[in-house]
Write an enzyme that holds these catalytic residues in place. Structure first.
Site, PDB file in Angstrom:
ATOM      1  N   LYS A 215      -5.769  10.450  -1.370  1.00  0.00           N
ATOM      2  CA  LYS A 215      -5.794   9.961   0.058  1.00  0.00           C
ATOM      3  C   LYS A 215      -5.919  11.487   0.702  1.00  0.00           C
ATOM      4  CE  LYS A 215      -3.118   5.908   0.351  1.00  0.00           C
ATOM      5  NZ  LYS A 215      -1.701   5.337   0.520  1.00  0.00           N
TER       6      LYS A 215
ATOM      7  N   HIS B 273      -8.659   4.619   0.869  1.00  0.00           N
ATOM      8  CA  HIS B 273      -8.794   4.581   2.341  1.00  0.00           C
ATOM      9  C   HIS B 273      -7.164   4.398   2.713  1.00  0.00           C
ATOM     10  CE1 HIS B 273      -7.599  -0.060   2.589  1.00  0.00           C
ATOM     11  NE2 HIS B 273      -6.885   0.548   1.529  1.00  0.00           N
ATOM     12  N   ARG B 274      -6.889   4.478   3.922  1.00  0.00           N
ATOM     13  CA  ARG B 274      -5.496   4.422   4.658  1.00  0.00           C
ATOM     14  C   ARG B 274      -5.725   2.986   5.378  1.00  0.00           C
ATOM     15  NH1 ARG B 274      -1.812   8.934   3.910  1.00  0.00           N
ATOM     16  NH2 ARG B 274      -0.600   6.903   3.807  1.00  0.00           N
ATOM     17  N   SER B 275      -4.472   2.733   5.517  1.00  0.00           N
ATOM     18  CA  SER B 275      -4.315   1.057   6.239  1.00  0.00           C
ATOM     19  C   SER B 275      -4.790   1.272   7.677  1.00  0.00           C
ATOM     20  CB  SER B 275      -2.792   0.528   6.207  1.00  0.00           C
ATOM     21  OG  SER B 275      -1.842   1.674   6.782  1.00  0.00           O
TER      22      SER B 275
ATOM     23  N   GLU C 251       0.757   0.369  -8.620  1.00  0.00           N
ATOM     24  CA  GLU C 251       0.913   1.601  -7.864  1.00  0.00           C
ATOM     25  C   GLU C 251       2.066   1.567  -7.317  1.00  0.00           C
ATOM     26  OE1 GLU C 251      -2.449   2.039  -4.949  1.00  0.00           O
ATOM     27  OE2 GLU C 251      -1.358   3.005  -3.618  1.00  0.00           O
TER      28      GLU C 251
ATOM     29  N   ASP D  86       1.127   6.963  -5.564  1.00  0.00           N
ATOM     30  CA  ASP D  86       0.695   7.286  -4.309  1.00  0.00           C
ATOM     31  C   ASP D  86       1.746   8.096  -3.268  1.00  0.00           C
ATOM     32  OD1 ASP D  86      -0.255   7.119  -1.735  1.00  0.00           O
ATOM     33  OD2 ASP D  86      -0.137   4.957  -1.342  1.00  0.00           O
TER      34      ASP D  86
ATOM     35  N   HIS E 203       2.173  -4.006   5.384  1.00  0.00           N
ATOM     36  CA  HIS E 203       1.014  -4.397   6.232  1.00  0.00           C
ATOM     37  C   HIS E 203       0.829  -5.535   6.617  1.00  0.00           C
ATOM     38  CE1 HIS E 203      -1.052  -0.682   3.675  1.00  0.00           C
ATOM     39  NE2 HIS E 203      -0.028  -0.283   4.741  1.00  0.00           N
TER      40      HIS E 203
ATOM     41  N   GLU F 211      -5.503  -4.178   6.076  1.00  0.00           N
ATOM     42  CA  GLU F 211      -6.528  -3.968   5.104  1.00  0.00           C
ATOM     43  C   GLU F 211      -7.467  -5.298   4.937  1.00  0.00           C
ATOM     44  OE1 GLU F 211      -4.725  -1.764   1.910  1.00  0.00           O
ATOM     45  OE2 GLU F 211      -4.091  -0.260   2.797  1.00  0.00           O
TER      46      GLU F 211
ATOM     47  N   ASP G 152      -0.152  -2.887  -5.680  1.00  0.00           N
ATOM     48  CA  ASP G 152       0.669  -1.827  -4.970  1.00  0.00           C
ATOM     49  C   ASP G 152       1.958  -2.278  -4.401  1.00  0.00           C
ATOM     50  OD1 ASP G 152       1.353   0.747  -3.734  1.00  0.00           O
ATOM     51  OD2 ASP G 152      -0.210   0.666  -2.340  1.00  0.00           O
TER      52      ASP G 152
ATOM     53  N   SER H 269       2.482   2.731   5.573  1.00  0.00           N
ATOM     54  CA  SER H 269       3.470   3.249   4.191  1.00  0.00           C
ATOM     55  C   SER H 269       3.352   4.526   3.671  1.00  0.00           C
ATOM     56  CB  SER H 269       3.493   1.999   3.498  1.00  0.00           C
ATOM     57  OG  SER H 269       2.262   2.227   2.823  1.00  0.00           O
TER      58      SER H 269
ATOM     59  N   GLN I 231       3.260  -4.896  -1.616  1.00  0.00           N
ATOM     60  CA  GLN I 231       2.379  -4.498  -0.409  1.00  0.00           C
ATOM     61  C   GLN I 231       0.727  -4.972  -0.751  1.00  0.00           C
ATOM     62  OE1 GLN I 231       2.590  -0.592   1.785  1.00  0.00           O
ATOM     63  NE2 GLN I 231       0.404  -0.355   0.573  1.00  0.00           N
ATOM     64  N   GLU I 232       0.514  -5.006  -1.722  1.00  0.00           N
ATOM     65  CA  GLU I 232      -1.203  -5.177  -2.165  1.00  0.00           C
ATOM     66  C   GLU I 232      -1.373  -5.885  -3.349  1.00  0.00           C
ATOM     67  OE1 GLU I 232      -3.430  -1.434  -1.735  1.00  0.00           O
ATOM     68  OE2 GLU I 232      -2.186  -1.055   0.001  1.00  0.00           O
TER      69      GLU I 232
ATOM     70  N   LYS J 144     -10.317   2.312  -3.970  1.00  0.00           N
ATOM     71  CA  LYS J 144      -9.585   1.075  -3.055  1.00  0.00           C
ATOM     72  C   LYS J 144      -9.815   1.276  -1.570  1.00  0.00           C
ATOM     73  CE  LYS J 144      -4.789   1.570  -2.564  1.00  0.00           C
ATOM     74  NZ  LYS J 144      -3.610   1.068  -2.437  1.00  0.00           N
TER      75      LYS J 144
END
Ligand code: PGA
Ligand code: ZN
Length: 424
Positions: free
Chosen positions: A344, A372-374, A292, A319, A162, A212, A249, A42, A170-171, A395
């Site tokens: 990131k 991190h990234r996915s 986020e 982000d 994700h 993730e 997020d 994303s 998303q999260e 995260k």
């Protein structure tokens, strides 16, 4: 002085089975070190350019042109240079690419060399990478930092891009805010994760995980996800709102059609004001302390509404909004939107630019979160970056799947070997 004698990249694979770059640097004295570049799904539209081959191999995703750019072009720039001087290395890499978004050589190619250079310097000086990052940060920004352990944000329920389910956000992350040290934060995070798994099983929901490592069940609504998390916190004998807080997020750029936020949850089509109200209501009902990408990256008036409404009580993290880019961050600060930034390094392409953005955030009282990234790998550079710069938050997904847990395991070793470094 250290001297680089060879720079070599190859194509390797990330946690989604998608090609990425690994770069190894060797010094004249024979010492070598390597690093691997992560990749997002994303992604923000203004991120530095990830060069992919777009041909018939690997569904167009191979990175052999970027690998060749390291081996045939960037290596010649860097051989003979001293990796202790991260800024000089990064400036050489940046200036070799003539574009603003690193689309000539590829940000993935450039970052692989930038990261490997930091690793080889730390190894050759026989110091932990996080200590090296503290020194590099003060060289680059003129600001001295004390290393400290970061507070983890564990992504335990996945939706959006994700996961293949009907959750818009998303999260859903848990923050063990009351933990005394990183090891305890880890214990609480894993216990809640496993409590959540039991609850999902008892309700006959899938316990398959998203990119993730968080669970990705087909829930009816975003609020059902929050209720299940509260349940899991209590089942772990912890107190929501005291021991544990919740972070979201939204990755809202993914469900904005240019005018409205289109939620699968209840088939809602919300204006920016209505979506800000929706998020505000969630923070009234649940102990949410961080949101986020609560608005689309180009919905600046929406970001203003959200920041006015929630900015004083909640961490509002950019982000896709800021893409780790100092110039874009400064612009956002001027416009008074958000109050924190997700970091990131592959969004911008070098360690130096990443540190300059973090410094700009700090000078403007914005908080930073290392992320991190996915699409991840066994590489744990972000753990050391979070400690070395005393960033305070990281995260790295769920406490599940080695691409995620590798970062947390590295942090456990750092805490063990430097027991004077406290959790922020
Ligand atoms: P990405 O997701 O790596 O796919 O961009 C992570 C995030 O949005 O924070
Ligand atoms: Zn995000």
């Amino acid at each position: 002085m250290l001297k680089i004698s060879s720079v070599k990249a190859i194509q390797v694979f990330d946690s989604r089975g998608i090609p990425t770059i690994s770069c190894k640097i060797v010094l004249e004295n024979g010492i070598s070190a390597s690093a691997i570049v992560p990749s997002g799904a994303s992604t923000g539209s203004k991120e530095a350019f990830e060069l992919r081959d777009n041909d018939n191999n690997y569904h167009g995703k191979s990175v052999l042109n970027a690998v060749n750019n390291v081996n045939e072009k960037l290596s010649h720039l860097i051989i003979g240079k001293d990796p202790n001087d991260q800024q000089t290395i990064d400036e050489l890499l940046i200036s070799f690419d003539n574009t603003n978004d690193k689309s000539d050589i590829g940000a993935n190619a450039i970052l692989s060399v930038s990261l490997a250079s930091a690793h080889i310097a730390a190894k050759a000086n026989d110091i932990p990478l996080y200590q090296h990052f503290s020194k590099v940060y003060s060289d680059i920004t003129g600001t001295n930092v004390e290393p400290s352990m970061p507070m983890p944000m564990f992504n335990i329920l996945n939706g959006g891009e994700h996961a293949d389910n009907n959750i818009d956000i998303q999260e859903f992350m848990i923050i063990p805010s009351n933990a005394e040290n990183f090891a305890q934060a880890m214990q609480w995070g894993t216990e809640i994760y496993h409590s959540l798994k039991k609850i999902l099983q008892s309700k006959k929901y899938s316990t398959a995980v998203g990119d993730e490592g968080g669970f990705a069940p087909s829930l009816k609504s975003n609020e059902e996800a929050l209720k299940l998390i509260i349940h899991a916190i209590k089942d772990s004998n912890l107190e929501p709102g005291t021991d544990i807080h919740i972070a979201l997020d939204c990755a809202a750029s993914e469900f904005f059609d240019g005018k409205k936020y289109i939620l699968e949850d209840g088939n809602k089509n919300l204006s920016s004001q209505e979506f800000a109200d929706y998020l505000y209501d969630l923070t009234q009902k649940y102990p949410i302390t961080s949101i986020e990408d609560g608005m689309h990256e180009n919905d600046i008036s929406g970001w203003k509404i959200l920041t006015e409404k929630l900015g004083s009580k909640c961490q509002l993290v950019g982000d896709d909004l800021f893409v780790t880019n100092e110039k874009i961050l400064r612009n956002g600060i001027d416009q008074k939107i958000a109050n924190s930034i997700l970091i990131k390094y592959n969004q911008v392409g070098t360690i130096t630019e990443t540190m300059q953005t973090i410094n700009c955030a700090g000078e403007n009282k914005f908080k930073s979160i290392i992320s991190h990234r996915s699409g991840e790998t066994e590489d744990t550079t972000i753990s050391d970056l979070s400690v070395g710069l005393g960033i305070g938050q990281i995260k790295s997904g769920a406490p599940c799947r080695s691409d995620r847990v590798a970062k947390y395991n590295r942090l456990l070793w750092i805490e063990e070997e430097s027991n004077n470094i406290l959790l922020k």
